[in-house]
Design an enzyme around this catalytic site. Structure first.
Site, short mmCIF file in Angstrom:
data_model
loop_
_atom_site.label_atom_id
_atom_site.label_comp_id
_atom_site.label_asym_id
_atom_site.label_seq_id
_atom_site.Cartn_x
_atom_site.Cartn_y
_atom_site.Cartn_z
N SER A 179 42.28 39.42 42.73
CA SER A 179 40.91 39.51 43.49
C SER A 179 41.43 39.79 45.19
CB SER A 179 40.68 37.88 44.04
OG SER A 179 39.65 37.53 42.73
N GLU A 209 45.56 28.06 53.05
CA GLU A 209 45.50 29.33 53.71
C GLU A 209 45.56 28.82 55.08
OE1 GLU A 209 43.16 27.05 52.13
OE2 GLU A 209 42.34 29.16 50.63
#
Lengths: 317, 275
Positions: free
Chosen positions: A36, A57
């Site tokens: 993506s 993250e």
């Protein structure tokens, strides 16, 4: 003339591959969104310099900092909502405070994400990133500019946030155009009002320029691709020479690019200002084009805002 | 024959470091007494035995890396770095004062400090980054990361634990200062960590459980960790918060409180007479 549509993330992916070919200090991390974010294009060519970080993250930002402190230039890729939201404290301490050479890449910015809806539509990252000392914030307007921003940020010291989009957007810049981090580009001259735009709103601003021209209104258009450090000179000059300013961004108007422009102008050259952007609300699912209408981000909305700013200016005279 | 730790020397240094810590904290008027005193042997056993570095060239590319993830324990690190001559001992009394390089939590820029820390849970990820960087650079350096026990509540630590194991970062050696207290109280009362050794083992780590105040055990744990291949190592060190001063030990009030003048004098007397 038919306009070519291409997502800014594609331009970024091409930039990464070019960087991989020309520099061996480039390392890419991805938080499970490799395809993506287009980090996959780098991974396919330089697998030894790519590390999958999984859906982590926060860990990705720290790992990126450690790699950067080892002499690497690191691109840490995920969606903007998670890069700036989930990992904000890591970006604050491990990147901004330490001035580590990490380029945070947040794709899927803004409501143009479309159908995936509010959790995935990052409308807040420009604000979250620009308030951090030492941070540079770039939002390219098209795929060509995204490629150049990726390449330029690799040579730009310290942490950079690169805001990219999911959907195809009109390609409006050319390879030979000047792109310099921190220097806004004047796209159309004009004397009645200045439209300062970033990201996909630059195209909307250009359309608004044409529409206003038909009504004999001369609108200046500025592409403010770097929100921080902000190009004060060009902004103040535009305000001084036109006397009315409209900012346009695919982002909340609370704390975003428009706020940054307003901070400059309220101190140096206050003029009537209108803000095009997301009006302090979350996004929603839907077709991006329809969402732009619903959220008031189209060229028509910029035209209306420009007329309002001009009317306010004239009322003051 | 392999290098052997000089136990008496390490013990003597640990005592001197403790004295510097209480002095420095008293001088600053604030800071974290308990968690600085609990980690002393873990640092001394590393820096004065195992660690590769050159204090005259703090950024020398072949150095080992020490990441202090529990940033609030920085008085202990500052005392050790000054003792190693990364900077002058006189600078210790500038702790927490305007213009100092000895910030209340460590800041990059002070020689010997590799990362800025203070927001807990971030160090192990950075250590992994250093370790991956070393691998890419074909550099045999080792990367040490000291964490607190309360810090292990942070989810990022466990994200990083997965990363170290997944990438088989055998150049990473984690250290846990398991002093059993966090600000709000006893770790087991606030958010229990046990069985902690089994947790790290199940995450794919080799774990060495030791008495974190026994410098011989500390030094040997670092030696053993270096021999582990194909996975990261964790030194799980049982320690005592406030160690070395009877009225600080296990008194959680001194988590974030510095000794006053009277307490300082008593503390130094105790530390000096300690065997």
């Amino acid at each position: 003339m038919e306009i070519k549509m291409k997502p800014t993330r594609d331009g970024f992916g091409e930039g990464l591959v070019e960087l991989g070919q020309t520099r061996d200090d480039i390392v890419v991390l991805s938080a499970d969104l490799t395809e993506s974010t287009r980090a996959a294009w780098f991974k396919d060519k330089f697998p030894e310099r790519f590390f999958a970080m999984g859906v982590s993250e926060q860990d990705m930002m720290g790992t990126a900092a450690g790699l950067a402190l080892s002499g690497k230039v690191v691109f840490a890729c995920t969606f903007g909502a998670f890069a700036a939201g989930r990992a904000w404290d890591q970006v604050r301490v491990s990147l901004a405070y330490m001035k580590t050479n990490v380029k945070v890449v947040g794709t899927h910015g803004g409501i143009s994400v479309g159908e995936d809806g509010p959790t995935h539509q990052a409308n807040e990252e420009l604000a979250l990133m620009r308030i951090l000392p030492n941070m540079t914030v770039i939002i390219p307007c098209d795929a060509i500019e995204a490629k150049r921003a990726a390449i330029a940020s690799a040579s730009y010291p310290g942490p950079v946030y690169l805001r990219l989009g999911r959907s195809g957007v009109p390609v409006i810049t050319k390879e030979e155009d000047i792109f310099e981090i921190g220097k806004a580009n004047l796209l159309k001259d004009g004397k009645d009002v200045a439209v300062i735009a970033c990201g996909v709103e630059v195209y909307e601003a250009l359309c608004a320029h044409e529409a206003l021209k038909k009504e004999n209104i001369s609108a200046r258009v500025i592409n403010l691709h770097t929100v921080k450090p902000i190009d004060k000179d060009l902004i103040i000059k535009a305000a001084r020479e036109t006397g009315a300013v409209v900012t346009a961004e695919e982002h909340t108007i609370v704390g975003g690019m428009g706020s940054a422009v307003s901070e400059v102008l309220s101190q140096s050259c206050p003029v009537p200002m209108e803000f095009i952007g997301v009006k302090d609300r979350f996004g929603e699912s839907g077709d991006p084009k329809e969402l732009f209408k619903l959220f008031g981000l189209t060229a028509d909305d910029i035209v209306k805002a420009a007329k309002k700013a001009i009317a306010r200016k004239n009322a003051r005279d | 024959m392999a290098k052997q730790p000089d136990i008496n020397r390490l013990k003597k240094i640990a005592k001197e470091v403790r004295i510097e810590i209480v002095k420095m904290l008293n001088c600053a008027g604030s800071g974290h007494t308990g968690g600085s005193l609990s980690m002393v042997e873990l640092l001394v056993g590393l820096y004065f035995y195992k660690f590769k570095c050159d204090p005259s060239k703090p950024l020398c590319s072949t150095r080992d890396i020490f990441v202090l993830s529990k940033g609030h324990g920085c008085p202990a690190l500052y005392a050790v770095l000054a003792k190693m001559n990364f900077f002058s001992k006189e600078e210790l009394c500038t702790l927490r004062k305007i213009g100092t390089r000895l910030q209340g939590h460590p800041q990059i820029g002070l020689p010997g400090v590799e990362i800025s820390s203070g927001s807990l849970g971030q160090g192990l990820s950075i250590a992994n980054g250093f370790a991956l960087g070393a691998r890419l650079n074909k550099d045999p350096k080792r990367v040490y990361c000291l964490m607190g026990d309360g810090e292990l509540d942070e989810g990022q630590v466990w994200e990083a634990a997965l990363t170290s194991a997944h990438y088989k970062l055998d150049n990473v050696c984690g250290i846990i200062d398991y002093n059993k207290f966090q600000i709000d109280g006893r770790v087991e009362d606030i958010k229990g960590l046990e069985p902690l050794k089994a947790k790290w083992q199940s995450f794919g780590w080799e774990v060495f459980e030791i008495d974190g105040h026994n410098v011989k055990e500390v030094a040997e744990a670092y030696d053993k960790a270096e021999k582990i291949k194909g996975k990261p190592s964790m030194v799980l060190a049982h320690t005592v918060k406030g160690k070395g001063v009877s009225f600080f030990e296990n008194k959680n009030k001194y988590h974030g409180v510095a000794p006053n003048k009277e307490e300082l004098e008593k503390a130094i007397k105790e530390l000096e007479t300690e065997k």
